[in-house]
Design a protein around this motif. Structure first.
Motif, mmCIF file in Angstrom:
data_model
loop_
_atom_site.group_PDB
_atom_site.id
_atom_site.type_symbol
_atom_site.label_atom_id
_atom_site.label_comp_id
_atom_site.label_asym_id
_atom_site.label_seq_id
_atom_site.Cartn_x
_atom_site.Cartn_y
_atom_site.Cartn_z
ATOM 1 N N GLN A 184 40.470 -3.456 -22.123
ATOM 2 C CA GLN A 184 39.031 -3.384 -23.046
ATOM 3 C C GLN A 184 38.460 -4.751 -22.893
ATOM 4 O O GLN A 184 37.148 -4.614 -22.999
ATOM 5 C CB GLN A 184 39.613 -3.022 -24.269
ATOM 6 N N LYS A 185 39.217 -5.845 -23.035
ATOM 7 C CA LYS A 185 38.642 -7.218 -23.029
ATOM 8 C C LYS A 185 37.703 -7.665 -21.859
ATOM 9 O O LYS A 185 36.909 -8.314 -21.811
ATOM 10 C CB LYS A 185 39.351 -8.202 -23.440
ATOM 11 N N HIS A 186 37.984 -6.739 -20.704
ATOM 12 C CA HIS A 186 37.446 -7.002 -19.521
ATOM 13 C C HIS A 186 36.309 -6.074 -19.080
ATOM 14 O O HIS A 186 35.706 -6.158 -18.023
ATOM 15 C CB HIS A 186 38.416 -7.348 -18.293
ATOM 16 N N MET A 187 35.885 -5.051 -20.114
ATOM 17 C CA MET A 187 35.215 -4.074 -19.637
ATOM 18 C C MET A 187 33.556 -4.542 -19.105
ATOM 19 O O MET A 187 33.009 -3.711 -18.391
ATOM 20 C CB MET A 187 35.027 -2.952 -20.573
ATOM 21 N N PHE A 188 33.268 -5.566 -19.702
ATOM 22 C CA PHE A 188 31.823 -5.885 -19.431
ATOM 23 C C PHE A 188 31.720 -7.069 -18.126
ATOM 24 O O PHE A 188 30.926 -7.628 -17.836
ATOM 25 C CB PHE A 188 31.115 -6.680 -20.680
ATOM 26 N N ASP A 189 33.051 -7.452 -17.705
ATOM 27 C CA ASP A 189 33.118 -8.316 -16.637
ATOM 28 C C ASP A 189 32.387 -7.659 -15.076
ATOM 29 O O ASP A 189 32.505 -6.367 -15.162
ATOM 30 C CB ASP A 189 34.386 -8.706 -16.311
ATOM 31 N N ARG A 190 32.004 -8.387 -14.293
ATOM 32 C CA ARG A 190 31.387 -7.913 -13.130
ATOM 33 C C ARG A 190 32.640 -7.366 -12.293
ATOM 34 O O ARG A 190 33.706 -7.985 -12.052
ATOM 35 C CB ARG A 190 30.560 -8.992 -12.579
ATOM 36 N N PHE A 191 32.287 -6.266 -11.567
ATOM 37 C CA PHE A 191 33.260 -5.617 -10.643
ATOM 38 C C PHE A 191 34.776 -5.191 -11.127
ATOM 39 O O PHE A 191 35.522 -4.843 -10.650
ATOM 40 C CB PHE A 191 33.422 -6.310 -9.637
ATOM 41 N N PHE A 192 34.658 -5.389 -12.688
ATOM 42 C CA PHE A 192 35.858 -4.754 -13.298
ATOM 43 C C PHE A 192 35.909 -3.372 -13.397
ATOM 44 O O PHE A 192 35.149 -2.646 -13.849
ATOM 45 C CB PHE A 192 36.240 -5.586 -14.760
ATOM 46 N N ARG A 193 36.896 -2.894 -13.067
ATOM 47 C CA ARG A 193 37.445 -1.461 -13.341
ATOM 48 C C ARG A 193 38.517 -1.011 -14.055
ATOM 49 O O ARG A 193 39.874 -1.760 -13.551
ATOM 50 C CB ARG A 193 37.345 -0.511 -11.949
#
Length: 434
Positions: free
Chosen positions: A379-388
């Protein structure tokens, strides 16, 4: 040895300290060496004996008082004063001789000296002494303060000029201090500059690494995401030709829909990349306008309903007729992306709801789904580019959608947040100022 002139710390304090030091060590210097220092000084210096007789006077003092070379030698120091103060000065001189100590002369009084031509001028005098072979010698350091007196008189007439003068004095004192510490400051500056250069180099290197990683991810995702729909289009196009020859219309329609779906998917990927590029370059401009919020939500529902999976439903609440001022295009992109994600990560026959409300001059959107949810560790990475998310599996996507949504929300000075339960669904909240 600290010397003060007319009750103030002398602005040439550094020079006076140096001069006093010269007097202290004078007995240890060769006579010729002392004379060279004495003669080359940039300050007026006269040396007198116990009786006030001038023994030595440097060239600066001769020029200051208007005497030819060596004409001062042998005169009484009172000869350099106006007649009106000579008798008083004798008492002052005798008092100093009785109790010699380094000090300013004429504390609290304006001192005046007399030139050879009879003209007078204001001076500042500091006294020091030394004993050479049992003889008391007094050294007077004399400064012509005519200019300073003129400035002080002018400054008394103007508060603004007084402030300017104080500022100039402060700068001079600061300049002297900086000169005395020049070596240390230079070293500190060099260390700071080297550290800054190293930090800039590290930042540039980190940025270069980040760009290289983005390029690698872009190539990897683009190649994967483009390959599948293109293969689908190619195979469906070949099958359509065969089914068309056999006049199997239903199968033709099925593959036409597959081609349309693949084209839409490719269009979405390209739009994501184009949107990200424009946002990165700051080329997205807002065009705000007034519009009816309820009408806007119904348009969004009508446009997105045909794109949902089989059996999925999109519910949008009714709100009172409210006119808001915002950028419809950006707001539509935000809702389209979030609703499309809700559909993509939910099974068929599931429902998606959009709830809109107005609170404290802000528009609140809640997009709720019953999909696969987001694992807590992702959840902490959901707004990172290219993260799925790790549970995305084979579901199509570039990992750019939420990053683009966050940037669009920030353009509207809004905020975005979400909550999610793994396996049960997610709720995204967007708050936009009206």
């Amino acid at each position: 040895m600290t010397m003060v002139v007319s009750g103030r710390t002398d602005f040439c304090q550094a020079f006076f300290i140096l001069k006093a030091l010269c007097l202290i060590i004078m007995p240890f210097l060769a006579n010729e060496t002392f004379r060279q220092i004495f003669q080359s000084s940039v300050e007026a210096i006269i040396m007198v004996d116990r009786d006030g007789r001038i023994l030595l006077a440097n060239p600066v003092s001769e020029r200051m008082f208007g005497y030819e070379k060596d004409m001062l030698r042998g005169l009484l120091v009172e000869d350099l004063l106006p007649e009106s103060v000579r008798s008083r000065h004798v008492k002052y001189r005798e008092g100093f001789t009785a109790h010699p100590e380094p000090r300013p002369m004429g504390m609290g009084r304006d001192l005046v000296a007399r030139r050879n031509d009879g003209s007078t001028f204001p001076v500042a005098v500091s006294l020091s002494h030394t004993n050479i072979e049992g003889e008391l010698l007094v050294m007077a350091f004399i400064s012509d303060v005519s200019e300073r007196k003129k400035q002080e008189e002018a400054l008394r007439r103007s508060e603004e000029q007084l402030l300017v003068y104080a500022s100039e004095l402060e700068k001079k004192v600061q300049s002297r201090t900086e000169d005395l510490n020049a070596t240390i400051h230079a070293l500190e500056k060099e260390v700071i500059e080297r550290k800054r250069a190293e930090e800039d180099a590290h930042k540039a290197l980190d940025r270069e690494r980040e760009l290289n990683e983005l390029k690698s991810k872009f190539v990897s995702i683009a190649s994967h995401e483009f390959r599948t729909p293109l293969s689908t289009i190619m195979s469906s196009a070949s099958l359509i030709k065969q089914y068309n020859e056999r006049q199997e219309g239903e199968k033709v329609d099925k593959h036409v829909l597959r081609i349309k779906s693949s084209v839409n998917h490719l269009t979405g990927i390209l739009n994501d990349f184009l949107s990200l590029g424009k946002l990165e370059e700051g080329k997205v401009e807002m065009v705000k306008e007034n519009f009816v919020l309820n009408d806007f939500l119904h348009e969004v529902k009508e446009e997105l309903t045909p794109t949902l999976k089989h059996g999925q439903s999109l519910m949008v609440n009714e709100i009172p007729s409210v006119v808001v001022n915002s950028d419809q295009r950006i707001l539509r992109n935000i809702l389209f992306n979030l609703i499309s994600n809700a559909s993509k990560y939910s099974e068929e026959e599931k429902s998606i709801s959009v709830t809109c409300s107005i609170e404290n001059m802000h528009i609140n959107f809640l997009i709720r789904d019953e999909g696969i949810g987001i694992p807590e560790e992702d959840q902490k990475h959901m707004f990172d580019r290219f993260f799925r998310a790790s549970n995305a599996g084979n579901i199509q996507g570039t990992g750019l959608g939420l990053n683009i949504v966050r940037r669009y929300v920030e353009l509207l000075n809004g905020k975005i947040s979400f909550s999610s339960t793994y396996g049960k669904g997610s709720v995204f909240k967007v708050v936009i100022p009206m």
